[in-house]
Design an enzyme around this catalytic site. Structure first.
Site, PDB file in Angstrom:
ATOM      1  N   ARG A  82      16.228   1.398   6.185  1.00  0.00           N
ATOM      2  CA  ARG A  82      15.100   0.710   6.720  1.00  0.00           C
ATOM      3  C   ARG A  82      15.199  -0.699   6.915  1.00  0.00           C
ATOM      4  O   ARG A  82      15.773  -1.453   6.003  1.00  0.00           O
ATOM      5  CB  ARG A  82      13.952   1.208   5.579  1.00  0.00           C
ATOM      6  CG  ARG A  82      12.591   0.316   5.970  1.00  0.00           C
ATOM      7  CD  ARG A  82      11.500   0.536   5.295  1.00  0.00           C
ATOM      8  NE  ARG A  82      10.160  -0.029   5.808  1.00  0.00           N
ATOM      9  CZ  ARG A  82       9.069   0.155   5.217  1.00  0.00           C
ATOM     10  NH1 ARG A  82       8.847   0.955   4.411  1.00  0.00           N
ATOM     11  NH2 ARG A  82       7.968  -0.431   5.868  1.00  0.00           N
ATOM     12  N   ARG A  91      10.133   3.543  11.292  1.00  0.00           N
ATOM     13  CA  ARG A  91      11.193   3.238  10.102  1.00  0.00           C
ATOM     14  C   ARG A  91      11.931   4.530   9.683  1.00  0.00           C
ATOM     15  O   ARG A  91      11.455   5.635   9.932  1.00  0.00           O
ATOM     16  CB  ARG A  91      10.372   2.909   8.900  1.00  0.00           C
ATOM     17  CG  ARG A  91       9.462   3.756   8.473  1.00  0.00           C
ATOM     18  CD  ARG A  91       8.310   3.313   7.497  1.00  0.00           C
ATOM     19  NE  ARG A  91       7.382   2.841   8.572  1.00  0.00           N
ATOM     20  CZ  ARG A  91       6.027   2.432   8.401  1.00  0.00           C
ATOM     21  NH1 ARG A  91       5.793   2.361   6.956  1.00  0.00           N
ATOM     22  NH2 ARG A  91       5.092   1.858   9.158  1.00  0.00           N
ATOM     23  N   ASP A  94      10.148   5.319   4.275  1.00  0.00           N
ATOM     24  CA  ASP A  94       9.056   4.666   3.947  1.00  0.00           C
ATOM     25  C   ASP A  94       8.634   5.409   2.362  1.00  0.00           C
ATOM     26  O   ASP A  94       8.340   6.435   2.512  1.00  0.00           O
ATOM     27  CB  ASP A  94       7.950   4.363   4.486  1.00  0.00           C
ATOM     28  CG  ASP A  94       6.760   3.504   4.023  1.00  0.00           C
ATOM     29  OD1 ASP A  94       7.242   2.615   3.348  1.00  0.00           O
ATOM     30  OD2 ASP A  94       5.487   3.744   4.209  1.00  0.00           O
ATOM     31  N   ASP A  96       6.090   4.901  -0.726  1.00  0.00           N
ATOM     32  CA  ASP A  96       5.129   3.991  -1.602  1.00  0.00           C
ATOM     33  C   ASP A  96       4.500   4.671  -2.656  1.00  0.00           C
ATOM     34  O   ASP A  96       4.614   5.777  -3.043  1.00  0.00           O
ATOM     35  CB  ASP A  96       3.713   4.172  -0.421  1.00  0.00           C
ATOM     36  CG  ASP A  96       3.968   3.416   0.935  1.00  0.00           C
ATOM     37  OD1 ASP A  96       4.620   2.502   0.633  1.00  0.00           O
ATOM     38  OD2 ASP A  96       3.414   3.847   1.695  1.00  0.00           O
TER      39      ASP A  96
END
Length: 311
Positions: A82, A91, A94, A96
């Site tokens: 990334r 990307r 990712d 989160d």
């Protein structure tokens, strides 16, 4: 702490990138992977002139402080290529942090719950799969389930354990109860059995089980008649088929490796204590659906077949 993570990818081999990221999360010291959602495809959010995303959610247990966990997750993002060029840009991966128990965090690096959690259907839908108590309203976004998650294969685990969840000693099973062996055969016959090399060595003449598709984890074996050899978990996902019934039958390391991806557990529980050096892993994310006495000659009513499911 129980944490929920959201994952997304829209560059390269998207589904594989997410699977590899999940494995890396599982290998973080102090983190235990508990459950994985299906994968979902959706158009990009925020910056829309980019390829579609595949998204997923995972449930973990973490002994790390939240910012330390964030550091580890960002290391994985970097390892998988990334590059942060554009906010909400394309990307390879990712990751989160969505929720951490009932914590509320609001600092420069981390906001929990995630500040856009309730605005994104592509996060809410996979998250609700592994967090059924989540209350939310959808926004009508086009989110479609897609193939690629380990959850697609509905792995089923089969084991016979003593009262301490022991399964073996010195590379031998703790129990050979006729009713349990019959039940094992009825479950697995004409289906797929997944196991390790050490489990193979407990079989008569070290031969694969007949009338089944045998898949064996081994980093040293290359060929074996009537069996398929896989060296790592990504190799396993490449050869499994959704339409088949896939049973994980041992040993300890294979059970632990695949438990986060399992949907069902068939456990013969014997109310006896044996000397054991191999154990079935702890599982807290399953519900006991039913149990029945097997009526083994040696253990009688103290031998029960228990069926657990995530659903």
């Amino acid at each position: 702490m129980i944490c929920y993570l959201g994952l997304g990818a829209n560059l390269g081999e998207r589904a594989k990138n997410i699977r590899v990221a999940i494995e890396k999360i599982k290998n973080i010291h102090g983190v235990e992977l508990l459950r994985v959602s299906s994968f979902y495809e959706t158009a990009a959010w925020g910056v829309t002139n980019q390829p579609n995303f595949i998204n997923a959610a995972v449930k973990i247990s973490s002994a790390l402080e939240p910012l330390r966990l964030l550091d580890e997750l960002q290391k994985i993002e970097i390892e998988l290529g990334r590059v942060r060029k554009e906010h909400w840009g394309a990307r390879t991966i990712d990751i989160d942090i969505l929720l951490i128990d009932d914590l509320k965090i609001n600092c420069e690096r981390l906001t929990v719950p995630h500040k856009f959690l309730y605005e994104r259907d592509f996060v809410l839908i996979p998250l609700s799969e592994i967090l059924p108590t989540l209350k939310f309203n959808l926004h009508g976004d086009d989110v479609k389930k897609t193939f690629g998650s380990p959850a697609d294969f509905n792995l089923k685990m089969v084991a016979c354990v003593d009262k301490n969840f022991g399964i073996g000693y010195k590379n031998n099973l703790l129990f050979k109860i006729p009713a349990d062996l019959k039940n094992f055969r009825e479950l697995t016959i004409n289906n797929v059995v997944i196991y390790g090399r050490k489990t193979l060595e407990t079989f008569p003449n070290c031969q694969p089980l007949p009338s089944r598709r045998n898949i064996i984890f081994s980093r040293t074996m290359t060929l074996l008649k009537n069996a398929e050899i896989v060296q790592d978990i990504e190799n396993l996902w490449q050869i499994l088929k959704v339409e088949e019934k896939n049973f994980v039958i041992g040993g300890e390391e294979i059970f632990a490796e695949l438990l986060p991806y399992a949907a069902e557990i068939f456990l013969t529980a014997v109310d006896a204590e044996k000397t054991a050096d191999r154990f079935f892993p702890k599982f807290n994310d399953f519900k006991l659906i039913n149990k029945k006495n097997l009526g083994g000659i040696e253990y009688g009513e103290n031998c029960r077949q228990c069926y657990f499911s995530r659903r």
